[in-house]
Design an enzyme around this catalytic site. Sequence first.
Site, PDB file in Angstrom:
ATOM      1  N   CYS A 108       0.865  -1.184   0.000  1.00 16.84           N
ATOM      2  CA  CYS A 108       0.000   0.000   0.000  1.00 16.84           C
ATOM      3  C   CYS A 108       0.899   1.232   0.000  1.00 16.84           C
ATOM      4  CB  CYS A 108      -0.989  -0.029   1.171  1.00 16.84           C
ATOM      5  SG  CYS A 108      -0.252  -0.023   2.804  1.00 16.84           S
ATOM      6  N   ARG A 157      -3.557  -0.663   5.303  1.00 17.14           N
ATOM      7  CA  ARG A 157      -4.124  -1.745   4.490  1.00 17.14           C
ATOM      8  C   ARG A 157      -3.214  -2.956   4.348  1.00 17.14           C
ATOM      9  NH1 ARG A 157      -5.252   2.112  -0.434  1.00 17.14           N
ATOM     10  NH2 ARG A 157      -3.411   3.032   0.550  1.00 17.14           N
ATOM     11  N   ASP A 173      -8.456   3.650   0.860  1.00 14.86           N
ATOM     12  CA  ASP A 173      -7.517   4.032   1.921  1.00 14.86           C
ATOM     13  C   ASP A 173      -8.320   4.486   3.151  1.00 14.86           C
ATOM     14  OD1 ASP A 173      -5.624   5.083   3.550  1.00 14.86           O
ATOM     15  OD2 ASP A 173      -4.695   6.364   2.023  1.00 14.86           O
TER      16      ASP A 173
HETATM   17  P1  4NP Z   1      -1.910   2.768   4.006  1.00 16.62           P
HETATM   18  O1  4NP Z   1      -2.618   4.097   4.554  1.00 16.62           O
HETATM   19  O2  4NP Z   1      -1.303   3.134   2.674  1.00 16.62           O
HETATM   20  O3  4NP Z   1      -3.055   1.818   3.866  1.00 16.62           O
HETATM   21  O4  4NP Z   1      -0.896   2.353   5.051  1.00 16.62           O
HETATM   22  C1  4NP Z   1      -1.951   5.322   4.694  1.00 16.62           C
HETATM   23  C2  4NP Z   1      -1.077   5.490   5.724  1.00 16.62           C
HETATM   24  C3  4NP Z   1      -0.447   6.711   5.899  1.00 16.62           C
HETATM   25  C4  4NP Z   1      -0.698   7.743   5.019  1.00 16.62           C
HETATM   26  C5  4NP Z   1      -1.587   7.565   3.953  1.00 16.62           C
HETATM   27  C6  4NP Z   1      -2.203   6.331   3.810  1.00 16.62           C
HETATM   28  N1  4NP Z   1      -0.075   8.990   5.216  1.00 16.62           N
HETATM   29  O5  4NP Z   1      -0.368   9.914   4.430  1.00 16.62           O
HETATM   30  O6  4NP Z   1       0.753   9.144   6.116  1.00 16.62           O
END
Ligand code: 4NP
Length: 155
Positions: A10, A16, A125
């Site tokens: 991800c 995720r 997300d």
């Molecule tokens: P992930 O979610 O890609 O599912 O781990 C996110 C985690 C952090 C961030 C964005 C999406 N962020 O902008 O820090």
Amino acid sequence: MIRASILMVCLGNICRSPLAEGAFRAAANAHGLDLTVDSCGTAAFHIGNAPDPRSIAVASQNGVDISALQARQLCEADFTEFTHIFAMDHENLANIKAVRPAGSTAEIALLMDNVSDREGEAIADPYYGGDDGFADTWEDVTAAAEAFFANLKSA
Ligand code: 4NP
């Protein structure tokens, strides 16, 4: 003997893909399969961090402990160490393909491509939303795990 090694990808590797890793580990155990399952992010923001507390909570509610995982970033070796690299959404997929080295051997796809009738779907997300989003993520990654192992057994 089934020899798949699966990498979930991800953006941050805290929401995720740790849930996808946990769901696939649990499903592999349930099917009596000893597979390598790992996860990482395309971005570097959260390297070394544990999963988001909301991901840890929803996994725990479903009997899976992901609390010891630590975020890492996608690297060149992943493209030959893993047989399957599964992206959570289309942006992750494009970013993975953008850094794919010559000699990459992994099959690269969206995670939801494993689920018939849900091919091409992204896993949303949940980072900026509420707890409901994390429950939805768990449902999606669980559906993908069930479909992946059903497909593997019938292959
Ligand atoms: P992930 O979610 O890609 O599912 O781990 C996110 C985690 C952090 C961030 C964005 C999406 N962020 O902008 O820090």
